[in-house]
Design an enzyme around this catalytic site. Structure first.
Site, mmCIF file in Angstrom:
data_model
loop_
_atom_site.group_PDB
_atom_site.id
_atom_site.type_symbol
_atom_site.label_atom_id
_atom_site.label_comp_id
_atom_site.label_asym_id
_atom_site.label_seq_id
_atom_site.Cartn_x
_atom_site.Cartn_y
_atom_site.Cartn_z
ATOM 1 N N ARG A 133 -1.576 0.740 -6.120
ATOM 2 C CA ARG A 133 -1.617 0.504 -7.563
ATOM 3 C C ARG A 133 -2.880 -0.304 -7.923
ATOM 4 O O ARG A 133 -3.546 -0.028 -8.918
ATOM 5 C CB ARG A 133 -0.359 -0.239 -8.007
ATOM 6 N N CYS A 149 -15.209 7.547 -8.483
ATOM 7 C CA CYS A 149 -13.778 7.263 -8.588
ATOM 8 C C CYS A 149 -13.007 8.510 -9.024
ATOM 9 O O CYS A 149 -11.784 8.520 -8.973
ATOM 10 C CB CYS A 149 -13.523 6.114 -9.547
ATOM 11 N N SER A 187 -1.255 11.096 -3.726
ATOM 12 C CA SER A 187 -0.861 11.605 -2.403
ATOM 13 C C SER A 187 -0.104 12.930 -2.494
ATOM 14 O O SER A 187 -0.093 13.710 -1.546
ATOM 15 C CB SER A 187 0.021 10.583 -1.682
ATOM 16 N N TYR A 233 -5.198 7.681 -3.322
ATOM 17 C CA TYR A 233 -5.100 6.241 -3.633
ATOM 18 C C TYR A 233 -4.555 5.495 -2.420
ATOM 19 O O TYR A 233 -5.059 4.455 -2.025
ATOM 20 C CB TYR A 233 -4.170 6.022 -4.835
#
Lengths: 288, 168
Positions: A181, A198, A204, A167
């Site tokens: 976010r 997606c 992470s 992300y």
């Protein structure tokens, strides 16, 4: 003024005619009117068609073909427009009605099973290890809400099967380093899951994170694409980090990984997938 | 689409046009009694239906829903016309008295329409759909979002009031 006086003198309740009387006699439908003949109506309909075509042209919505299919990933609603696939929706999730509403408000939705059948075949092939049909299927991001999400999703189309990004990395890659976010939200409302992958975005810390269609689906997709993910739902130890620019891949702890800029990294399922994507192993950490 | 599938959508707009256009044109001709009026309302009805198409939940109820749009458009139009006629009557008495004295029976029909337009909207819609559209009470109920009994009662009340207005 004389005429006006006459007009006023006509009593409002006078002389109900024969037709009015028969209409008020009972609550049955009035008999057909002989004066309104069938061919007269046909001609009028013809006439109306010409006028309507002109009026409709101005605000006609574009057509999309949509259908439902039972895929290995569950029941899917699929919609395709002239420029490519517009929506793929898992029908068993809470937000399943949203894409259909979005489609209907902007498009004329025409039911067509062929589109759904084709998508099911392409998903079958993806789960069997062949992503080419899905990669080659044009997508139309018109249902994507905003520019930020569009950029994020467009960027994702370049992450191949057998690889994932984080992300955080995706946020940095589209120029919003503090937007991880927002990236999460963008992924959750992706109108084209599987086709815009997606499911290839993870946390992470190596945990695979959430998925709009449920974590189990994300697991099956990532496993089908080569990631050996165990019950801890984390990346396997053999995963390697590949750098987009230098085309070199490393072990996770390699000094090169810490040094190079994060947006350019992808994480591959293993050394073999990294090599398959045209990368070569790092000479420092020798991952292969 | 699976053959047994339940695709959650009404039929495509064009299919609905093909299926219902003739009966609706007949209905409009019946209620407006004027070729140009019927054509105007017909077009406006389909344009409205097209705009509102995305709000339709399912295939059921398309027909009564179309009748409802058609009915409202006709009734609004006759109301507007009456209002206009009243204005004309005051401004140009010659014209009105001439036409109204030419055809007495037309006047009776105008009176019936006048009385229909004066009905409460639900009774008015139910009555017109029943009498001129030939819809059954189930369909009228679907169009008006009420029970069939209430649709029947609406028609009954309308008949009672119209008979009284006709002096019969």
């Amino acid at each position: 003024m004389k005429h006006r006086a006459i007009a006023r003198k006509v009593p409002r309740r006078a002389r109900p005619d024969a037709e009015a009387v028969s209409i008020l006699a009972d609550d049955l439908p009035a008999p057909p009117d002989a004066a309104i003949a069938g061919d007269g109506i046909d001609a009028m309909v013809e006439d109306a068609h010409r006028r309507m075509a002109r009026a409709l042209r101005r605000f006609r919505r574009p057509a999309v073909r949509a259908g439902i299919t039972e895929s290995p990933l569950g029941r899917l609603l699929v919609a395709e427009g002239p420029r490519g696939l517009l929506a793929v929706a898992y029908l068993d999730t809470p937000g399943a009605a949203a894409p259909l509403e979005a489609l209907r408000s902007g498009y004329d939705v025409i039911e067509d099973s062929a589109v759904a059948v084709r998508v099911r075949e392409e998903i079958d092939r993806l789960l069997a290890g062949d992503s080419a049909p899905i990669d080659g299927h044009p997508v139309d991001l018109s249902l994507v809400a905003g520019d930020f999400q569009r950029r994020a999703l467009a960027h994702l189309r370049r992450v191949p099967p057998g690889a994932v990004v984080t992300y955080q990395g995706l946020a940095e890659a589209i120029g919003a380093p503090s937007g991880q976010r927002a990236i999460g939200n963008s992924m959750a409302s992706n109108p084209l899951p599987v086709y815009v992958p997606c499911h290839r975005v993870i946390r992470s810390d190596g945990a695979i994170g959430n998925y709009g269609g449920g974590v189990e689906r994300k697991l099956s997709l990532l496993r089908a694409e080569g990631f050996e993910i165990g019950p801890d739902k984390r990346l396997p130890p053999q995963a390697v980090w590949g750098h987009r620019r230098s085309h070199i891949f490393c072990r996770p702890g390699c000094a090169a990984v810490r040094r190079a800029s994060r947006p350019r990294w992808m994480i591959f399922a293993d050394a073999e997938h990294a090599c398959g994507a045209g990368m070569r192993p790092c000479k420092l950490c020798a991952p292969a | 689409m699976e053959p047994d599938g339940n695709f959650p959508l009404p039929p495509p707009f064009d299919e609905a046009v093909r299926r219902h256009e003739h009966e609706l044109m007949r209905y409009l001709m019946r209620t407006t009694r004027d070729r140009e009026d019927a054509l105007d309302v017909f077009q406006e009805m389909w344009l409205r239906a097209y705009r509102a198409w995305p709000t339709l939940a399912s295939a059921e109820g398309v027909r009564p829903w179309l009748y409802r749009i058609a009915t409202n458009l006709c009734l609004n139009r006759s109301r507007d016309r009456m209002r206009r006629a009243r204005v004309i009557a005051e401004d140009a008495p010659e014209f009105v008295s001439e036409t109204s004295s030419i055809n007495g029976s037309n006047e009776a029909v105008v009176h019936l329409r006048d009385a229909i337009a004066a009905l409460p909207s639900k009774q008015r819609e139910a009555f017109v759909m029943r009498k001129f559209g030939g819809l059954d009470y189930e369909e009228i109920a679907a169009a008006l979002a009420c029970s069939p009994e209430s649709a029947r009662a609406g028609v009954y009340q309308a008949l009672k009031k119209l008979r009284a207005a006709a002096g019969g």
